[in-house]
Design a protein around this motif. Structure first.
Motif, short mmCIF file in Angstrom:
data_model
loop_
_atom_site.label_atom_id
_atom_site.label_comp_id
_atom_site.label_asym_id
_atom_site.label_seq_id
_atom_site.Cartn_x
_atom_site.Cartn_y
_atom_site.Cartn_z
N LEU A 47 14.40 -34.37 45.82
CA LEU A 47 14.76 -35.40 44.81
C LEU A 47 16.77 -36.46 44.85
O LEU A 47 16.88 -37.42 44.34
CB LEU A 47 14.68 -34.25 43.10
CG LEU A 47 13.78 -34.82 42.83
CD1 LEU A 47 13.82 -33.57 41.48
CD2 LEU A 47 13.65 -35.76 42.63
N LEU A 50 15.52 -39.03 46.83
CA LEU A 50 14.80 -39.64 46.72
C LEU A 50 14.93 -40.78 45.70
O LEU A 50 15.12 -41.66 45.83
CB LEU A 50 13.09 -39.28 46.44
CG LEU A 50 12.52 -38.82 46.74
CD1 LEU A 50 11.69 -37.93 46.77
CD2 LEU A 50 12.00 -40.04 48.11
N TYR A 67 7.89 -37.96 49.76
CA TYR A 67 7.14 -38.13 48.41
C TYR A 67 6.23 -37.36 48.26
O TYR A 67 6.29 -36.26 47.92
CB TYR A 67 6.82 -39.22 48.65
CG TYR A 67 7.82 -40.39 47.76
CD1 TYR A 67 7.89 -41.38 48.55
CD2 TYR A 67 8.02 -40.23 46.22
CE1 TYR A 67 9.32 -42.51 47.98
CE2 TYR A 67 9.28 -41.48 45.56
CZ TYR A 67 9.43 -42.71 46.77
OH TYR A 67 10.29 -43.38 45.85
N VAL A 72 4.60 -31.75 45.96
CA VAL A 72 3.72 -30.52 46.53
C VAL A 72 4.96 -29.21 46.34
O VAL A 72 4.25 -28.55 45.46
CB VAL A 72 3.57 -30.09 48.22
CG1 VAL A 72 3.21 -28.61 48.29
CG2 VAL A 72 2.47 -31.35 48.58
N ASP A 85 5.43 -38.09 38.99
CA ASP A 85 5.85 -39.34 38.76
C ASP A 85 6.15 -39.67 40.39
O ASP A 85 5.64 -40.72 41.25
CB ASP A 85 7.39 -39.05 38.65
CG ASP A 85 7.57 -39.48 37.02
OD1 ASP A 85 8.84 -39.03 37.37
OD2 ASP A 85 6.56 -39.75 36.90
N CYS A 86 6.32 -38.71 41.68
CA CYS A 86 5.91 -38.77 42.96
C CYS A 86 4.57 -39.78 43.07
O CYS A 86 4.14 -40.34 44.17
CB CYS A 86 5.91 -37.30 43.81
SG CYS A 86 7.81 -36.63 43.70
N THR A 89 3.85 -43.21 42.79
CA THR A 89 4.82 -43.90 43.71
C THR A 89 3.43 -44.16 44.71
O THR A 89 3.63 -45.38 45.04
CB THR A 89 6.01 -43.64 43.68
OG1 THR A 89 6.84 -42.94 42.81
CG2 THR A 89 7.28 -44.32 43.98
N PHE B 89 -1.06 -22.04 42.79
CA PHE B 89 0.49 -22.21 41.87
C PHE B 89 0.06 -21.93 41.39
O PHE B 89 0.37 -22.13 40.66
CB PHE B 89 0.19 -24.28 41.55
CG PHE B 89 -0.04 -25.00 42.90
CD1 PHE B 89 -1.28 -26.13 43.51
CD2 PHE B 89 1.28 -24.72 43.63
CE1 PHE B 89 -1.28 -26.59 44.12
CE2 PHE B 89 0.93 -26.44 44.86
CZ PHE B 89 0.28 -26.77 44.90
N PHE B 104 13.56 -37.70 38.23
CA PHE B 104 12.19 -38.65 39.61
C PHE B 104 13.21 -39.88 38.63
O PHE B 104 12.39 -40.33 37.83
CB PHE B 104 11.74 -37.78 39.85
CG PHE B 104 11.04 -39.14 40.60
CD1 PHE B 104 10.08 -39.88 40.33
CD2 PHE B 104 12.01 -39.15 41.77
CE1 PHE B 104 9.76 -40.73 41.35
CE2 PHE B 104 11.36 -40.28 42.84
CZ PHE B 104 10.32 -41.27 42.81
#
Lengths: 311, 106
Positions: A47, A50, A67, A72, A85-86, A89, B89, B104
């Motif tokens: 992060l 980025l 990304y 992950v 968000d990733c 994008t 997860f 982000f």
């Protein structure tokens, strides 16, 4: 396979990046190459790259892989907002891509929406029926929901098609060990040893499964595989050295009543004991009395310990 | 690196000189009309000297050699990768607090 030098390099880079020195990009590349699961660190440093437009533009082609890696890692740390968000994008840049579709389905999995994730995987599998990663995600989903027998079924069907996938064989072996189905786990480890005979960790795991199963033949085979682990690691694997000692003790106990001439020589056991003593003297001298006491006990009154295969 | 390089160049020159002397020797034998049985003693000595110098340079000039044995200290396999294809997860880390400041920002 992570070698000793690579692990040292990874740890060095990690401490360097943590303490504020540069090199975040090399660290992330190394984590990707070694397939290490260090999600918190990846998230933090990824992060930081980025969010800074200058370093992001310096990445050029690597940006999108980063990304994916950060997405992950965010899912693993349960930061679903960052992950969303990733993925958003990525899907804006690569619309309709299979890889991004997989990430979206993984995001649904991380949220816990199992039915939606299943539908997404089914839809993606219709278009690409031979995608390995999606089959494996189906197995992972079944495992996450607690349905281990369904996971085994899926994994067996997957392995009928993709027989050379050693990660899948390893996963199946670990599932069988967790269910205590040791004969099947031994079969999986045999497949792994056949395909990659120079990886000592497979020999070690196989030896431990055989030792757990017990019985004279299994113990003798286990001793042989512990010995081959020692050969392949140059004697540095402490667990294999212990394994040789314990196997010899267990075999001696089982063959106590039999003919003295049939007994194997105890050279291997004494050599392994010597190697252990030297290793402890070198690396952990305060634990040396524990070791000498245990070895003396083993000669006087043998104990049988059950080893569980765990990483 | 400098010394090894110079020694290597010198060894190459010695070998070239040995080749030139052999050619001259053969020319001389043609004049005397004798058979060419082998190079003269000093050419042989020169050849051995050139061999020794070039071998030494070949080992000294490159940087540290990489280890190729699978059980050497650098190469031995320490652990297997974490099998990320089957990563799930819903592990216990789900309820651990994470740094919510990490966001982000595009």
């Amino acid at each position: 396979m992570v070698g000793a030098a690579e692990e040292a390099q990874l740890n060095r880079l990690e401490s360097q990046v943590d303490n504020g020195g540069g090199g975040a990009r090399e660290y992330l590349c190394l984590v990707r190459k070694l397939k290490a699961r260090r999600s918190e660190k990846v998230l933090k440093h990824g992060l930081s790259i980025l969010n800074d437009p200058k370093s992001r533009s310096r990445l050029a082609g690597d940006e999108w892989t980063l990304y994916e890696q950060v997405a992950v890692a965010a899912m693993d740390c349960q930061r679903l907002d960052v992950a969303k968000d990733c993925v958003a994008t990525l899907s804006k840049k690569f619309t309709g891509s299979l890889r991004v579709g997989r990430l979206e389905a993984m995001l649904l999995e991380a949220k816990g929406a199992w039915a939606d994730a299943e539908k997404a995987y089914a839809r993606l599998l219709e278009d690409n029926p031979l995608d390995e990663v999606m089959h494996k995600r189906k197995v992972a989903m079944a495992k996450a929901r607690g349905n281990i027998s369904a996971a085994i079924d899926f994994l067996n069907k997957y392995l009928e098609i993709f027989m050379a996938d050693h990660d899948a064989w390893r996963e199946l072996a670990e599932i069988y060990v967790s269910l205590q189905m040791y004969k099947q786990a031994a079969f999986c480890y045999e497949e792994l040893i056949l395909s990659q005979p120079t990886v000592p960790l497979y020999h070690l795991a196989y030896a431990e499964v055989l030792y757990t199963m017990g019985g004279l033949e299994n113990l003798q085979a286990a001793k042989k595989y512990y010995a081959s682990t020692i050969t392949l690691t140059g004697g540095k694997n402490t667990r294999a050295l212990y394994g040789v000692c314990l196997c010899s003790v267990a075999i001696n106990q089982l063959t106590k009543g039999r003919n003295k001439e049939e007994k194997e020589s105890s050279e291997l056991q004494s050599l392994a004991a010597e190697a252990l003593l030297k290793d402890y003297k070198h690396r952990a001298p305060e634990k040396l009395p524990l070791l000498t006491a245990m070895l003396k006990n083993m000669k006087a009154r043998p104990l049988i310990l059950i080893f569980f295969s765990k990483k | 690196m400098g010394v090894g390089f110079v020694v290597g160049v010198f060894g190459g020159l010695v070998l070239a000189h040995a080749a030139y002397s052999t050619i001259q020797y053969r020319g001389m034998l043609k004049i005397v009309e004798e058979e060419f049985s082998g190079p003269p003693m000093n050419v042989v000595v020169e050849l051995l000297l050139g061999l020794a110098l070039c071998t030494w340079a070949g080992l000294a000039v490159p940087a540290k050699f990489l280890s190729i044995l699978p059980d050497s200290d650098e190469n031995r396999i320490v652990y297997l990768p974490a099998n990320l294809d089957f990563m799930i997860f819903n592990h216990r880390g789900k309820i651990l607090p994470t740094n919510t400041e990490l966001k982000f920002k595009i």
